[in-house]
Write a protein that holds these residues in place. Sequence first.
Motif, short mmCIF file in Angstrom:
data_model
loop_
_atom_site.label_atom_id
_atom_site.label_comp_id
_atom_site.label_asym_id
_atom_site.label_seq_id
_atom_site.Cartn_x
_atom_site.Cartn_y
_atom_site.Cartn_z
N VAL A 1 66.65 38.58 1.26
CA VAL A 1 65.76 38.84 2.39
C VAL A 1 65.03 37.54 2.71
O VAL A 1 64.31 37.00 1.88
CB VAL A 1 64.76 39.96 2.08
CG1 VAL A 1 63.88 40.24 3.29
CG2 VAL A 1 65.49 41.22 1.64
N ARG A 2 65.20 37.03 3.90
CA ARG A 2 64.64 35.73 4.26
C ARG A 2 63.14 35.83 4.53
O ARG A 2 62.64 36.86 4.95
CB ARG A 2 65.35 35.17 5.50
CG ARG A 2 66.83 34.87 5.27
CD ARG A 2 67.46 34.21 6.48
NE ARG A 2 67.40 35.09 7.65
CZ ARG A 2 66.86 34.75 8.80
NH1 ARG A 2 66.33 33.55 8.96
NH2 ARG A 2 66.85 35.60 9.81
N TYR A 3 62.45 34.72 4.29
CA TYR A 3 61.03 34.64 4.60
C TYR A 3 60.72 33.25 5.16
O TYR A 3 61.49 32.29 4.97
CB TYR A 3 60.16 34.94 3.38
CG TYR A 3 60.22 33.93 2.26
CD1 TYR A 3 59.41 32.78 2.27
CD2 TYR A 3 61.07 34.11 1.17
CE1 TYR A 3 59.46 31.86 1.25
CE2 TYR A 3 61.12 33.19 0.14
CZ TYR A 3 60.32 32.07 0.18
OH TYR A 3 60.38 31.16 -0.84
N THR A 4 59.58 33.14 5.83
CA THR A 4 59.14 31.86 6.40
C THR A 4 57.63 31.81 6.36
O THR A 4 56.96 32.83 6.15
CB THR A 4 59.65 31.71 7.85
OG1 THR A 4 59.32 30.39 8.33
CG2 THR A 4 59.01 32.74 8.76
N GLY A 5 57.09 30.63 6.57
CA GLY A 5 55.64 30.45 6.54
C GLY A 5 55.28 29.01 6.82
O GLY A 5 56.15 28.15 7.06
N HIS A 6 53.99 28.71 6.78
CA HIS A 6 53.51 27.35 6.99
C HIS A 6 54.01 26.46 5.84
O HIS A 6 54.03 26.88 4.69
CB HIS A 6 51.99 27.35 7.03
CG HIS A 6 51.40 26.06 7.50
ND1 HIS A 6 51.23 24.96 6.68
CD2 HIS A 6 50.93 25.69 8.73
CE1 HIS A 6 50.69 23.98 7.37
NE2 HIS A 6 50.49 24.39 8.61
N PRO A 7 54.43 25.23 6.14
CA PRO A 7 54.95 24.35 5.07
C PRO A 7 53.98 24.17 3.89
O PRO A 7 54.40 24.15 2.74
CB PRO A 7 55.20 23.02 5.80
CG PRO A 7 55.46 23.41 7.21
CD PRO A 7 54.60 24.61 7.47
N ASP A 8 52.67 24.06 4.19
CA ASP A 8 51.70 23.91 3.09
C ASP A 8 51.64 25.17 2.24
O ASP A 8 51.51 25.10 1.01
CB ASP A 8 50.31 23.60 3.66
CG ASP A 8 50.24 22.22 4.30
OD1 ASP A 8 51.13 21.40 4.00
OD2 ASP A 8 49.32 21.98 5.09
N HIS A 9 51.73 26.34 2.90
CA HIS A 9 51.71 27.60 2.15
C HIS A 9 52.96 27.74 1.29
O HIS A 9 52.89 28.21 0.14
CB HIS A 9 51.60 28.77 3.12
CG HIS A 9 50.31 28.81 3.87
ND1 HIS A 9 50.06 29.71 4.88
CD2 HIS A 9 49.17 28.07 3.74
CE1 HIS A 9 48.84 29.50 5.36
NE2 HIS A 9 48.29 28.52 4.68
#
Length: 385
Positions: free
Chosen positions: A142-150
């Motif tokens: 299951v793919r996820y994404t977020g802010h690079p710093d997070h």
Amino acid sequence: MKVVVQVKLMPTSEEAAALEATLRTVNRAADHTSATAFATGKTSRNDLQREVYSALKAEFGLSAQAAVRTVKKVVDAYATLRANIKAGNLGPPGTKRRRKAESKPIAFRLDAAQPYDDRILSWQHDAATVSIWTTAGRIKGVRYTGHPDHLKTLREYRKGESDLVHRDGKWFLVAVCEVPEEPRFEPVDWIGVDRGIANLATTSDGTNYQGRRLGRYRRHHARKRAELQAKMTHSAKRRARRRARKEQRHAANQNHKISKEIVAIAQRTGRGIAVEDLGSIRDRVRPRRDQRAMLSSWPFRQLEEHLRYKARRAGVPVIAVDARYTSQRCPRCGHTERANRRTRDHFCCRRCGLAGPADHVAGVNVRNRARSAWVLVNGPVPQRT
């Protein structure tokens, strides 16, 4: 220190259906567990788990670890209820709000968040995917994404549970991270921060973070919510809740920006941060009817919390000082009089004539009090002769 990192899941339609069915099942199981705890009075984890563990697996189809996490969620909910009652947040004994909270089991929304641990949720950081348990079986990739710093914080410091959250049709994972703190340095001076409504924050350096745009934004949403509330339909109520969450996110974002800039300046210049102690301020003031909404939506507490946790990560000391008369006291001669602040924006000392923006003067007074308080607290202990 512990921080939470939120990432957005991007499941397919089939994966989203499985996640939704899982949340509904575990929250029905949580309702069953809560009813058992209320009827038997067993709210400790071990006692309650012995009562319901077999039923959660047989009747609701939960795996062993999912059943354990569900019991823990219910135990934590009752612990929070007891803490709120003890603190008086639900009123004194016999009040309607407190009787309502104590007279029935705690109920869980069908889409309430569900905690996961490393046995039923694993992270693949290189591929940016997770493997997660559902009632339909284990779902991998299951793919996820977020802010690079997070994502960097998540990869390096994640530790403990993660919560599966379904909000506004979107899926999120909220993970706990144990982030190391920088050693706190000895400040060479202080930045005084005066918080207000018209100006969200004003520093002793003269930097002013105005709240006019946030005020206009809040008034716009208040008008829209009033229009939706007048309709009294399910759709209108749903849209009103969505607007309220959007407004909260906007205010939190403003506080993040302000606190991040103040902490960065303090770290770069080797200074500490001084804030006013505004505890119980809403109990001390009696606003007019047309000022109640503005005062209740004043996000001063959130700004201080953001300042404190960002300062801890950067090693910047933070101190709270007495807030009394900071906007009426002259920082040059010490004369304190209500007439010194003729208007909300302007300060003019009646004794020495010092004049300037009132919030800037208050920030300078906060800084001066921090200098005295820090020397008093951290000075050498006097030796008896």
